[in-house]
Design an enzyme around this catalytic site. Structure first.
Site, PDB file in Angstrom:
ATOM      1  N   ASP A 205     133.802  -4.844 117.655  1.00  0.00           N
ATOM      2  CA  ASP A 205     134.787  -5.271 116.824  1.00  0.00           C
ATOM      3  C   ASP A 205     133.876  -6.182 115.592  1.00  0.00           C
ATOM      4  O   ASP A 205     132.933  -6.764 116.120  1.00  0.00           O
ATOM      5  CB  ASP A 205     135.467  -6.444 117.530  1.00  0.00           C
ATOM      6  CG  ASP A 205     136.775  -7.022 116.815  1.00  0.00           C
ATOM      7  OD1 ASP A 205     137.454  -6.036 116.283  1.00  0.00           O
ATOM      8  OD2 ASP A 205     136.628  -8.204 116.560  1.00  0.00           O
ATOM      9  N   GLU A 248     132.536  -1.520 114.155  1.00  0.00           N
ATOM     10  CA  GLU A 248     133.369  -1.341 113.012  1.00  0.00           C
ATOM     11  C   GLU A 248     132.524  -2.038 111.999  1.00  0.00           C
ATOM     12  O   GLU A 248     132.280  -3.331 111.995  1.00  0.00           O
ATOM     13  CB  GLU A 248     134.708  -2.300 113.479  1.00  0.00           C
ATOM     14  CG  GLU A 248     135.560  -2.405 112.297  1.00  0.00           C
ATOM     15  CD  GLU A 248     136.541  -3.605 112.554  1.00  0.00           C
ATOM     16  OE1 GLU A 248     137.835  -3.695 111.684  1.00  0.00           O
ATOM     17  OE2 GLU A 248     136.317  -4.666 113.372  1.00  0.00           O
TER      18      GLU A 248
HETATM   19  C1  GLC Z   1     138.961  -6.242 113.934  1.00  0.00           C
HETATM   20  C2  GLC Z   1     140.139  -5.800 114.798  1.00  0.00           C
HETATM   21  C3  GLC Z   1     141.490  -6.453 114.085  1.00  0.00           C
HETATM   22  C4  GLC Z   1     141.448  -7.840 114.775  1.00  0.00           C
HETATM   23  C5  GLC Z   1     139.943  -8.564 114.105  1.00  0.00           C
HETATM   24  C6  GLC Z   1     139.635  -9.837 114.793  1.00  0.00           C
HETATM   25  O1  GLC Z   1     138.894  -6.315 112.652  1.00  0.00           O
HETATM   26  O2  GLC Z   1     140.240  -4.363 114.239  1.00  0.00           O
HETATM   27  O3  GLC Z   1     142.682  -5.904 114.467  1.00  0.00           O
HETATM   28  O4  GLC Z   1     142.412  -8.633 114.076  1.00  0.00           O
HETATM   29  O5  GLC Z   1     138.913  -7.750 114.270  1.00  0.00           O
HETATM   30  O6  GLC Z   1     139.170  -9.554 115.944  1.00  0.00           O
END
Ligand code: GLC
Length: 557
Positions: A205, A248
């Protein structure tokens, strides 16, 4: 290429399927999906052709950010099941040839995490230094806010602590400080724990935020934050070879490339292609593939064993943050003109089918594109049947409605009273009476059966994800044509972004006699002319994949 390479480097042509346990299938009738539910529906995933299941956070959580606010990195939320249920699921998945990866959310914890509760209590707490504190917020405290509807600063004053703490996301998600060696060690323990339990890797994440600790890292003796990612990857490889990290990283291409690490790829194994995804939507809005072509041309080369994670939708808003204001407005006008479809001024809280007016041909074209472009496709649950969103739900929850299995109560998701569900089922044109797994299993023309076919062919043609992609020039501006070559294999694919049928003449093969192009998604064979040219028709919003067969080739088609 040794054939076994596609098994060793399995992520390079995997089919990743992301689901939230809470909204997938409820076995105990409490209105919330559970791990046993995923186990019971494992054959849906196996029949679809999924090879890697990405479980969204299943850890104990106050659930103020759909589980991305965690109170125990080693736990399983009791509402979803137990460690035992998880191991049962891993066992079943393994039997079906499906690897499982977990969401690794270590940029922050919940403010209810025992570490943070202890940290805020006293400066002497052993956990105080696990978070990022300041006596005064810095002058740029309001820069780069992720959820501008809820937050106006990255720093929150905590009465109990008597200091401000950093939170990249919601204020109930204090950032961990990876400049602290104890935190880094703890994160390794977390990774070690789930790997030992049988996970094949992690979706990581918010990677750029994880690495950025507001300057603190400089003091930690780590010369470069990327060293940290390198350490994590090395640790994971030592513990469990053949594991992967899928990150991500929503940054411009040259910046994303850095997260793969050096030429051999010693940091993230895969990065999501956020730029390609955004350019694809602009292309769809314009009925013209030029923007997608431009993105593919500028996409940096990944390391040999790395891969791009390609996707059409995910669990968050469809972010369009890397388009210009005018371009974003074009996509809004085409696919989300109403204000309640838009979010944070940068994205759309919609799923694809309603954006495309539920045009089945166009939907099929988009997924055909997803599976034929270079990269590893990542699906979000419900995409395989063309689920829609629920705009009545709050914020990003619009796209997180329960999986629709049947026309029955709650779409077959749960036997609970509809008022008790973890999330309301979508209603109207995209409700379960119109969109569900059971009906689509029986309908040969359904999106589900199209997805199965695409996935079968994609797996049979590793050229697509392993090979070298060449964009083919021709005279029809609405048609995207590309070929993927790997060793002896060549696949050509055509995708028509417009509603009108088109005819393209392309150069596909070296000169020769007896070369043919065999359709892989429909029946058909076309002769390639001796000069290597071929003339192909493609329907409005149509797609074709063709394998080039040279005399003596031994493919089963
Ligand atoms: C990432 C996730 C999202 C979440 C954020 C905080 O962007 O995809 O859903 O709210 O992280 O953890």
């Amino acid at each position: 290429m040794r054939l076994t390479e596609t098994a060793d480097v399995w992520w390079k042509n995997a089919v990743v399927y992301c689901l939230d346990v809470e909204t997938f299938f409820d076995t105990d009738g409490d209105g919330r999906g559970d791990l046993q539910g995923v186990s019971q529906r494992i054959d849906h995933l196996a029949e679809l052709g999924v090879t890697c299941l990405w479980l969204m956070p299943f850890y104990p959580t106050p659930d103020r950010d759909d589980g991305y606010d965690i109170t125990d990195f080693y736990g399983v939320d009791p509402r979803l099941g137990s460690h035992g249920d998880l191991v049962e699921l891993l066992t079943l998945a393994q039997d079906r040839g499906i690897r499982v990866i977990a969401d690794l959310v270590v940029n922050h914890t919940s403010d209810q995490h025992p570490w943070f509760r202890s940290a805020r209590e006293s400066r002497q707490s052993p956990y105080r230094g696990w978070y990022v504190w300041r006596d005064e917020p810095p002058p740029d405290a309001d820069k780069g806010i992720v959820f501008p509807d809820q937050e106006d600063s990255l720093w929150q004053y905590d009465e109990e602590a008597g200091q401000y703490y950093l939170h990249r996301f919601y204020k109930h998600q204090p950032d961990l400080d990876i400049a602290n060696a104890e935190v880094r060690e703890e994160i390794e323990r977390v990774i070690g724990f789930w790997s030992q339990l049988g996970m094949s890797g992690f979706r990581v994440d918010a990677v750029p935020f994880l690495l950025d600790t507001a300057g603190a890292l400089d003091a930690s003796g780590l010369p470069d934050p990327h060293d940290y990612l390198r350490d994590l990857r090395a640790f994971l490889d030592r513990r469990r070879g053949q594991s992967m990290l899928l990150g991500e990283v929503n940054l411009p291409y040259p910046d994303v490339r850095r997260f793969f690490g050096d030429e051999d790829g010693d940091e993230l194994t895969m990065c999501f292609d956020f730029i390609g995804m955004q350019r694809l939507y602009l292309s769809l809005a314009r009925n013209d593939p030029a923007e997608l072509v431009q993105a593919l041309r500028s996409r940096p080369d990944r390391p040999e064993e790395g891969q791009w994670g390609t996707f059409v939708r995910n669990h968050d808003e469809l972010t369009l943050d890397k388009l210009s204001d005018e371009e974003r407005q074009e996509v809004f006008d085409a696919f989300g003109p109403a204000e309640n479809m838009q979010l944070y001024g940068r994205g759309l809280r919609r799923r694809l089918p309603p954006m495309l007016g539920n045009d089945l041909a166009r939907l099929k074209m988009v997924y055909s594109l997803l599976f034929s472009l270079p990269g590893t496709p990542v699906l979000f649950y419900g995409e395989e049947i063309g689920m829609g969103e629920n705009l009545a739900a709050e914020g990003r929850n619009a796209v997180r409605t329960p999986m629709q299995w049947t026309t029955g109560l709650n779409g077959g998701f749960s036997t609970a009273d509809p008022a008790e569900l973890a999330a309301p089922v979508t209603e109207g044109e995209f409700g379960p009476e119109h969109v569900n797994v059971a009906a689509q299993r029986r309908d040969p023309e359904s999106l589900l059966n199209w997805m199965r076919l695409l996935i079968r062919r994609y797996r049979e043609c590793p050229e697509l994800s392993w090979g070298e992609c060449t964009i083919l020039e021709h005279e029809s501006p609405s048609v995207f044509a590309h070929r993927s070559d790997h060793e002896d294999g060549t696949i050509v694919a055509l995708h028509n972004f417009a509603a009108e049928p088109a005819r393209v003449t392309l150069a596909v093969a070296g000169a020769g006699v007896g070369v043919q192009a065999v359709d892989l998604l429909h029946d058909g064979t076309t002769d390639v002319q001796e000069d290597g040219m071929i003339c192909l028709d493609v329907d409005g919003y149509g797609s074709r994949w063709l394998r080039i067969i040279r005399p003596g080739d031994r493919y089963i088609l």
